[in-house]
Scaffold this motif. Structure first.
Motif, short mmCIF file in Angstrom:
data_model
loop_
_atom_site.label_atom_id
_atom_site.label_comp_id
_atom_site.label_asym_id
_atom_site.label_seq_id
_atom_site.Cartn_x
_atom_site.Cartn_y
_atom_site.Cartn_z
N THR A 52 -1.67 24.01 -28.62
CA THR A 52 -0.52 24.27 -29.47
C THR A 52 -0.60 25.69 -30.00
OG1 THR A 52 -0.56 21.94 -30.17
CG2 THR A 52 0.82 23.45 -31.44
N TYR A 53 0.52 26.42 -29.87
CA TYR A 53 0.64 27.73 -30.51
C TYR A 53 1.36 27.57 -31.85
CZ TYR A 53 -0.82 30.51 -26.44
OH TYR A 53 -1.55 31.09 -25.43
N GLU A 54 1.06 28.46 -32.77
CA GLU A 54 1.65 28.42 -34.09
C GLU A 54 3.18 28.39 -34.00
OE1 GLU A 54 1.24 30.79 -38.35
OE2 GLU A 54 0.78 31.83 -36.48
N GLY A 55 3.79 27.45 -34.72
CA GLY A 55 5.24 27.33 -34.75
C GLY A 55 5.83 26.50 -33.64
N GLU A 56 5.00 25.90 -32.80
CA GLU A 56 5.47 25.09 -31.67
C GLU A 56 4.79 23.73 -31.67
OE1 GLU A 56 4.80 27.12 -28.02
OE2 GLU A 56 5.85 28.94 -28.62
N GLY A 57 5.24 22.89 -30.74
CA GLY A 57 4.56 21.64 -30.47
C GLY A 57 3.57 21.79 -29.33
N PRO A 58 2.83 20.73 -29.02
CA PRO A 58 1.84 20.80 -27.94
C PRO A 58 2.47 21.10 -26.58
CG PRO A 58 1.49 18.87 -29.32
CD PRO A 58 2.82 19.43 -29.72
N ILE A 59 1.74 21.86 -25.77
CA ILE A 59 2.15 22.14 -24.39
C ILE A 59 0.98 21.81 -23.46
CG2 ILE A 59 3.86 23.87 -25.01
CD1 ILE A 59 1.85 26.06 -24.38
N GLY A 60 1.30 21.55 -22.21
CA GLY A 60 0.27 21.18 -21.24
C GLY A 60 -0.63 22.34 -20.88
N VAL A 61 -1.89 22.00 -20.56
CA VAL A 61 -2.87 22.98 -20.12
C VAL A 61 -3.54 22.48 -18.84
CG1 VAL A 61 -5.09 24.10 -20.63
CG2 VAL A 61 -3.41 23.78 -22.45
N ARG A 62 -3.67 23.35 -17.87
CA ARG A 62 -4.58 23.10 -16.76
C ARG A 62 -5.31 24.41 -16.47
NH1 ARG A 62 -0.35 22.01 -11.68
NH2 ARG A 62 0.34 24.17 -11.38
N ALA A 63 -6.60 24.30 -16.22
CA ALA A 63 -7.46 25.47 -16.10
C ALA A 63 -8.42 25.29 -14.95
CB ALA A 63 -8.23 25.69 -17.40
N TRP A 77 5.64 23.13 -20.28
CA TRP A 77 6.46 22.51 -21.34
C TRP A 77 7.77 22.04 -20.72
CZ3 TRP A 77 4.73 27.64 -21.56
CH2 TRP A 77 5.65 28.62 -21.19
N GLY A 78 8.36 21.01 -21.34
CA GLY A 78 9.63 20.50 -20.84
C GLY A 78 9.51 19.25 -20.00
N GLY A 79 8.34 18.60 -20.01
CA GLY A 79 8.17 17.36 -19.27
C GLY A 79 7.26 17.51 -18.07
N SER A 80 6.82 16.37 -17.53
CA SER A 80 5.81 16.37 -16.47
C SER A 80 6.31 16.97 -15.16
CB SER A 80 5.32 14.94 -16.22
OG SER A 80 6.41 14.10 -15.86
N SER A 81 7.62 17.06 -14.99
CA SER A 81 8.15 17.66 -13.76
C SER A 81 8.54 19.13 -13.95
CB SER A 81 9.37 16.87 -13.27
OG SER A 81 10.39 16.88 -14.25
N ALA A 82 8.34 19.67 -15.14
CA ALA A 82 8.69 21.06 -15.42
C ALA A 82 7.70 22.00 -14.73
CB ALA A 82 8.69 21.31 -16.93
N PRO A 83 8.10 23.27 -14.55
CA PRO A 83 7.19 24.22 -13.88
C PRO A 83 6.00 24.60 -14.77
CG PRO A 83 9.15 25.35 -14.66
CD PRO A 83 9.39 23.88 -14.85
N TRP A 84 4.94 25.07 -14.13
CA TRP A 84 3.78 25.59 -14.84
C TRP A 84 3.89 27.11 -14.90
CZ3 TRP A 84 -0.17 22.80 -17.13
CH2 TRP A 84 -0.16 21.42 -16.89
N HIS A 85 3.43 27.68 -16.04
CA HIS A 85 3.54 29.11 -16.30
C HIS A 85 2.16 29.73 -16.44
CE1 HIS A 85 7.87 28.56 -17.34
NE2 HIS A 85 7.43 27.38 -17.77
N ASP A 86 2.00 30.94 -15.93
CA ASP A 86 0.74 31.66 -16.04
C ASP A 86 0.40 31.89 -17.51
OD1 ASP A 86 -1.50 33.26 -15.65
OD2 ASP A 86 -0.31 35.06 -15.23
N ALA A 87 -0.80 31.51 -17.93
CA ALA A 87 -1.26 31.72 -19.31
C ALA A 87 -2.44 32.67 -19.37
CB ALA A 87 -1.64 30.38 -19.94
#
Length: 273
Positions: A52-63, A77-87
């Motif tokens: 979780t980042y400040e000011g938001e809700g939890p988001i998925g992580v894979r590492a 973020w946006g559900g299990s079928s949403a795209p993954w973003h580079d972190a």
């Protein structure tokens, strides 16, 4: 990037706290992480869970592990079928040859400090407390085989201890296979100052700086991460830059010099809608 200097505790609430190295778990320039709950089912080769980042809700992580204690991370973020973003790259753990396998961390002060627990492979959970470090994170790449050869992942380095004054040059060597490093460094806008560092964990070093002559006192220079190979220490780094990254050469124990490029590790990730 948010980097924490951490300590670990085992043996009960009255037991002493021990050096835990550096933890890097967020790559947004002005938004600190305030929670991390991730686990590994394969001995620390990969993690899944949430953050979780400040000011938001939890988001998925894979590492996915790429070098010693260094992971390539994606968020969803946006559900299990949403795209993954580079972190970007995270530092998760600081021991040689023993991967971390779980983290459960939270912050109650907007990400300035973190508390909770973590687990290393083969052990039970241990306590964690951390506070934001003054160091700057860099995505490192290395090149060998000539100027037209490909560049390879070189880990996540952490240099310096002055958040508003970047490192502009580094000229250091080791006579003991990377256990200690000595030489000089330069902060942007200054001349060279003395540098000495002692390895405390894996690729982690406790740094001291000196200015004012050979008889002047040494000052705390922060906690740095130099290199990414754990048991193969760094024995030389010679790099310069303009304040927005560094380039030059480095040498691992038992090898010749290889190319080094360091780019500030900040990912301007999209915020969840």
């Amino acid at each position: 990037m948010t980097i924490y200097a951490t300590q670990n505790q085992w043996g009960g609430n009255s037991a002493p706290w021990h050096d835990g190295g550096l933890l890097s778990i967020g790559n947004r320039a002005d938004q600190n992480p305030i929670a991390l709950q991730i686990q590994s089912g394969d001995g620390g080769k990969s993690f899944t869970g949430t953050m979780t980042y400040e000011g938001e809700g939890p988001i998925g992580v894979r590492a996915t592990l790429v070098t010693t204690n260094c992971y390539q991370v994606e968020n969803q973020w946006g559900g299990s079928s949403a795209p993954w973003h580079d972190a970007g790259l995270f530092l998760l753990g600081a021991r040689n040859g023993q991967n971390a396998v779980a983290f459960d961390l939270k912050s109650s002060d907007g990400g300035k400090t973190l508390t909770g627990s973590m687990t290393y492979a083969g052990e039970g959970p241990i306590g964690v407390k951390g506070s934001v470090s003054g160091g700057t994170g860099f995505d490192a790449t290395n090149q060998w085989g000539g100027s037209s050869a490909p560049w390879h992942q070189g880990g996540l380095w952490v240099l310096g201890c002055r958040p508003e004054q970047p490192v502009a040059a580094l000229d250091i060597t080791s006579a003991d296979n990377g256990r200690t490093l000595t030489g000089s460094m330069t902060y942007s806008g200054e001349g060279p100052i003395g540098f000495k560092a002692t390895q405390t964990m894996a690729d982690t070093y406790s740094v001291l700086n000196q200015w004012g002559g050979d008889q002047a006192p040494w000052h705390d220079g922060g906690i740095w991460v130099i290199g990414c190979r754990g048991t193969q220490g760094v024995v030389a780094v010679k790099a310069t830059g303009s304040g927005n990254g560094l380039s030059g050469t480095m040498t691992y124990a038992g090898e010749g010099p290889i190319g080094l490029n360091l780019v500030p590790a900040v990912t301007e990730a999209l915020a969840p809608a």
